[in-house]
Motif scaffolding. Structure first.
Motif, PDB file in Angstrom:
ATOM      1  N   LEU A 107       0.823  -1.208   0.000  1.00 44.49           N
ATOM      2  CA  LEU A 107       0.000   0.000   0.000  1.00 44.49           C
ATOM      3  C   LEU A 107       0.854   1.254   0.000  1.00 44.49           C
ATOM      4  CD1 LEU A 107      -2.750  -1.082   2.552  1.00 44.49           C
ATOM      5  CD2 LEU A 107      -2.942  -0.970   0.070  1.00 44.49           C
ATOM      6  N   LEU A 108       1.961   1.231   0.727  1.00 43.09           N
ATOM      7  CA  LEU A 108       2.850   2.390   0.748  1.00 43.09           C
ATOM      8  C   LEU A 108       3.508   2.607  -0.616  1.00 43.09           C
ATOM      9  CD1 LEU A 108       4.041   4.600   2.531  1.00 43.09           C
ATOM     10  CD2 LEU A 108       5.865   3.030   3.170  1.00 43.09           C
ATOM     11  N   ILE A 109       3.859   1.533  -1.272  1.00 43.30           N
ATOM     12  CA  ILE A 109       4.443   1.658  -2.611  1.00 43.30           C
ATOM     13  C   ILE A 109       3.416   2.246  -3.587  1.00 43.30           C
ATOM     14  CG2 ILE A 109       5.341   0.339  -4.552  1.00 43.30           C
ATOM     15  CD1 ILE A 109       6.638  -1.547  -2.561  1.00 43.30           C
ATOM     16  N   ILE A 110       2.170   1.825  -3.478  1.00 41.23           N
ATOM     17  CA  ILE A 110       1.121   2.376  -4.340  1.00 41.23           C
ATOM     18  C   ILE A 110       0.937   3.866  -4.085  1.00 41.23           C
ATOM     19  CG2 ILE A 110      -1.348   2.281  -4.827  1.00 41.23           C
ATOM     20  CD1 ILE A 110      -1.252  -0.697  -4.303  1.00 41.23           C
ATOM     21  N   ALA A 111       0.999   4.277  -2.793  1.00 41.64           N
ATOM     22  CA  ALA A 111       0.858   5.698  -2.466  1.00 41.64           C
ATOM     23  C   ALA A 111       2.004   6.508  -3.060  1.00 41.64           C
ATOM     24  CB  ALA A 111       0.804   5.875  -0.954  1.00 41.64           C
ATOM     25  N   LEU A 112       3.218   5.986  -2.981  1.00 41.64           N
ATOM     26  CA  LEU A 112       4.364   6.703  -3.569  1.00 41.64           C
ATOM     27  C   LEU A 112       4.254   6.782  -5.088  1.00 41.64           C
ATOM     28  CD1 LEU A 112       7.277   5.258  -1.381  1.00 41.64           C
ATOM     29  CD2 LEU A 112       6.129   7.473  -1.161  1.00 41.64           C
ATOM     30  N   VAL A 113       3.741   5.737  -5.701  1.00 41.27           N
ATOM     31  CA  VAL A 113       3.553   5.780  -7.157  1.00 41.27           C
ATOM     32  C   VAL A 113       2.524   6.840  -7.534  1.00 41.27           C
ATOM     33  CG1 VAL A 113       2.696   4.454  -9.128  1.00 41.27           C
ATOM     34  CG2 VAL A 113       4.295   3.417  -7.523  1.00 41.27           C
ATOM     35  N   LEU A 114       1.458   6.945  -6.747  1.00 40.24           N
ATOM     36  CA  LEU A 114       0.462   7.977  -7.015  1.00 40.24           C
ATOM     37  C   LEU A 114       1.036   9.377  -6.847  1.00 40.24           C
ATOM     38  CD1 LEU A 114      -2.704   6.428  -5.311  1.00 40.24           C
ATOM     39  CD2 LEU A 114      -2.158   6.512  -7.746  1.00 40.24           C
ATOM     40  N   VAL A 115       1.898   9.562  -5.851  1.00 47.05           N
ATOM     41  CA  VAL A 115       2.543  10.867  -5.672  1.00 47.05           C
ATOM     42  C   VAL A 115       3.431  11.191  -6.869  1.00 47.05           C
ATOM     43  CG1 VAL A 115       4.193  12.131  -4.248  1.00 47.05           C
ATOM     44  CG2 VAL A 115       2.401  10.787  -3.174  1.00 47.05           C
ATOM     45  N   GLY A 116       4.168  10.197  -7.357  1.00 45.17           N
ATOM     46  CA  GLY A 116       4.999  10.429  -8.531  1.00 45.17           C
ATOM     47  C   GLY A 116       4.191  10.756  -9.774  1.00 45.17           C
ATOM     48  N   VAL A 117       3.065  10.084  -9.940  1.00 45.16           N
ATOM     49  CA  VAL A 117       2.201  10.378 -11.090  1.00 45.16           C
ATOM     50  C   VAL A 117       1.629  11.784 -10.986  1.00 45.16           C
ATOM     51  CG1 VAL A 117       0.058   9.708 -12.232  1.00 45.16           C
ATOM     52  CG2 VAL A 117       1.676   7.961 -11.505  1.00 45.16           C
ATOM     53  N   ALA A 118       1.252  12.183  -9.764  1.00 44.26           N
ATOM     54  CA  ALA A 118       0.713  13.535  -9.582  1.00 44.26           C
ATOM     55  C   ALA A 118       1.763  14.594  -9.876  1.00 44.26           C
ATOM     56  CB  ALA A 118       0.182  13.690  -8.159  1.00 44.26           C
ATOM     57  N   SER A 119       3.008  14.330  -9.503  1.00 45.88           N
ATOM     58  CA  SER A 119       4.071  15.307  -9.770  1.00 45.88           C
ATOM     59  C   SER A 119       4.344  15.479 -11.256  1.00 45.88           C
ATOM     60  CB  SER A 119       5.351  14.880  -9.049  1.00 45.88           C
ATOM     61  OG  SER A 119       5.830  13.646  -9.572  1.00 45.88           O
ATOM     62  N   GLN A 120       4.038  14.449 -12.043  1.00 48.92           N
ATOM     63  CA  GLN A 120       4.276  14.542 -13.477  1.00 48.92           C
ATOM     64  C   GLN A 120       3.073  15.062 -14.247  1.00 48.92           C
ATOM     65  OE1 GLN A 120       7.233  14.093 -14.872  1.00 48.92           O
ATOM     66  NE2 GLN A 120       8.135  13.563 -12.881  1.00 48.92           N
ATOM     67  N   THR A 121       1.897  14.857 -13.716  1.00 49.51           N
ATOM     68  CA  THR A 121       0.692  15.255 -14.448  1.00 49.51           C
ATOM     69  C   THR A 121       0.209  16.654 -14.084  1.00 49.51           C
ATOM     70  OG1 THR A 121      -0.661  14.151 -12.759  1.00 49.51           O
ATOM     71  CG2 THR A 121      -0.074  12.874 -14.721  1.00 49.51           C
ATOM     72  N   VAL A 122       0.450  17.096 -12.849  1.00 51.16           N
ATOM     73  CA  VAL A 122      -0.032  18.420 -12.431  1.00 51.16           C
ATOM     74  C   VAL A 122       0.952  19.476 -12.925  1.00 51.16           C
ATOM     75  CG1 VAL A 122      -0.589  19.870 -10.459  1.00 51.16           C
ATOM     76  CG2 VAL A 122      -1.203  17.445 -10.439  1.00 51.16           C
ATOM     77  N   PRO A 123       0.520  20.409 -13.738  1.00 54.77           N
ATOM     78  CA  PRO A 123       1.450  21.434 -14.248  1.00 54.77           C
ATOM     79  C   PRO A 123       1.728  22.481 -13.182  1.00 54.77           C
ATOM     80  CG  PRO A 123      -0.737  21.839 -15.107  1.00 54.77           C
ATOM     81  CD  PRO A 123      -0.817  20.557 -14.340  1.00 54.77           C
ATOM     82  N   PRO A 124       2.889  23.120 -13.204  1.00 56.73           N
ATOM     83  CA  PRO A 124       3.192  24.174 -12.234  1.00 56.73           C
ATOM     84  C   PRO A 124       2.498  25.480 -12.614  1.00 56.73           C
ATOM     85  CG  PRO A 124       5.034  23.886 -13.723  1.00 56.73           C
ATOM     86  CD  PRO A 124       4.039  22.822 -14.079  1.00 56.73           C
ATOM     87  N   ASP A 125       2.563  26.421 -11.713  1.00 58.90           N
ATOM     88  CA  ASP A 125       2.008  27.755 -11.949  1.00 58.90           C
ATOM     89  C   ASP A 125       3.128  28.715 -12.340  1.00 58.90           C
ATOM     90  OD1 ASP A 125      -0.573  26.953 -11.369  1.00 58.90           O
ATOM     91  OD2 ASP A 125      -0.340  27.365  -9.218  1.00 58.90           O
ATOM     92  N   TYR A 126       2.739  29.800 -13.034  1.00 59.40           N
ATOM     93  CA  TYR A 126       3.692  30.818 -13.468  1.00 59.40           C
ATOM     94  C   TYR A 126       3.220  32.166 -12.939  1.00 59.40           C
ATOM     95  CZ  TYR A 126       5.162  27.123 -16.624  1.00 59.40           C
ATOM     96  OH  TYR A 126       5.604  25.926 -17.147  1.00 59.40           O
ATOM     97  N   SER A 127       4.151  32.867 -12.334  1.00 58.14           N
ATOM     98  CA  SER A 127       3.842  34.154 -11.707  1.00 58.14           C
ATOM     99  C   SER A 127       4.564  35.283 -12.442  1.00 58.14           C
ATOM    100  CB  SER A 127       4.265  34.130 -10.239  1.00 58.14           C
ATOM    101  OG  SER A 127       4.113  35.400  -9.655  1.00 58.14           O
ATOM    102  N   ALA A 128       3.803  36.351 -12.729  1.00 60.07           N
ATOM    103  CA  ALA A 128       4.350  37.547 -13.386  1.00 60.07           C
ATOM    104  C   ALA A 128       4.047  38.752 -12.501  1.00 60.07           C
ATOM    105  CB  ALA A 128       3.745  37.732 -14.771  1.00 60.07           C
ATOM    106  N   LYS A 129       5.044  39.560 -12.230  1.00 59.55           N
ATOM    107  CA  LYS A 129       4.892  40.738 -11.381  1.00 59.55           C
ATOM    108  C   LYS A 129       5.098  42.007 -12.201  1.00 59.55           C
ATOM    109  CE  LYS A 129       6.250  38.603  -7.008  1.00 59.55           C
ATOM    110  NZ  LYS A 129       7.168  38.665  -5.840  1.00 59.55           N
TER     111      LYS A 129
END
Length: 326
Positions: free
Chosen positions: A20-42
């Motif tokens: 179960l812990l390995i599955i949770a870490l895999v989900l975290v890795g997938v989220a880090s690759q699929t969720v795009p970052p934000d861009y800030s302009a000042k």
């Protein structure tokens, strides 16, 4: 259950918690690759005071501007309210811009704008749109009070928001949430599985230690006074049938009960009285023949049984006829 007990349980049930812990870490890795970052302009825009005008005599011409008399903070707050209305933000979203915009006014007459978008182009375009809106809001607030052009407070853009920074705050939030949910799911499933395994182990241990029931245990009839009332009646019937078979047949019937025979009396001694039975040394030595009959009912004897009655030791025993005792 504290943290230490939880850790020991996870280590003890590692065959359940580790996958179960390995599955949770895999989900975290997938989220880090699929969720795009934000861009800030000042971007920054400065308020410029009206120019100083001097007369022919060398004296400064007074500035007739109510916002100048109130101060730059008053005009800046009014302009900030105008550019952050919900109608303005909805129109920006409709134009393909971001509504994640923050506008602040510093002590000095300076506006600081921060626009966050899903792409660098969106963040830059949002910051530039906000610069234009602030400039228009400052001009409209002064035009509503009919301020002369020579007394107007103007604006100056210090940067246009072309410098974009990458923000990983959203990505970090998603990863923290995914990891926390994975840990909670791992702990919950491990605790539930441990409780289920313990319950099954207790059931198996109880079934192994329980002795098997004895053969024919339910058919054993309790002896003594707990016997059913019908048992004594059936036993009496057996006695009567046995007695009848003993009188009719030549030999004893099978299963018949032998009649009670009185013990032989010894010869009377010289000093004993004639006609008196000898005294028993142990009157309670003899036991009744029937042990399973009801003690409240008198035992029924067979037809050939002889009943012996005790003889009184009184000297006035009547020889014949009924006499009254003195």
């Amino acid at each position: 259950m504290d943290l230490w007990d939880m850790t020991k349980l996870l280590f003890r049930r590692w065959r359940i918690s580790l996958p179960l812990l390995i599955i949770a870490l895999v989900l975290v890795g997938v989220a880090s690759q699929t969720v795009p970052p934000d861009y800030s302009a000042k971007a920054h825009i400065q308020l410029i005071p009206p120019p100083v005008v001097t007369g022919p005599d060398g004296r400064q011409k007074p500035i007739k501007n109510p916002w100048f008399d109130l101060g730059y903070a008053a005009l800046g707050n009014a302009a900030m309210i105008d550019v952050t209305r919900q109608s303005v933000l909805k129109q920006m979203v409709a134009d393909g811009l971001s509504d994640n915009v923050t506008v602040t006014v510093d002590r000095v007459p300076l506006f600081e704008i921060e626009a966050v978008g899903s792409s660098p182009e969106q963040a830059t375009a949002t910051a530039q749109r906000m610069l234009t809106l602030i400039k228009e809001a400052v001009a409209e607030r002064q035009a509503s009070l009919q301020v002369a052009e020579s007394d107007l407070i103007t604006t100056l853009a210090l940067d246009d928001g072309t410098e974009v920074e990458v923000q990983n705050s959203k990505l970090m939030r998603v990863m923290v949430v995914a990891l926390g949910a994975g840990l909670l799911l791992t702990a919950g499933v491990t605790i539930a599985a441990d409780a289920l395994l313990r319950r099954r182990a207790r059931r198996r241990a109880g079934a192994a230690t329980e002795p098997p029931p004895a053969a024919g245990e339910g058919a054993v009839r309790p002896a003594g006074g707990n016997s059913a009332p019908g048992s004594s009646a059936s036993f009496d019937g057996q006695l009567n049938q046995a007695g009848t078979a003993a009188r009719v047949g030549s030999g004893p019937a099978v299963g018949a009960v032998a009649p009670r025979v009185p013990p032989q009396q010894p010869q009377a001694a010289a000093g004993d009285r004639v006609g008196q039975p000898p005294r028993r040394e142990h009157p309670g030595a003899e036991r009744p023949l029937r042990t399973d009959a009801d003690p409240r009912r008198p035992a029924s004897a067979s037809a050939d049984a002889t009943v012996v009655l005790p003889v009184s030791h009184s000297n006035t025993w009547p020889r014949g006829g009924r006499t009254e005792r003195p």
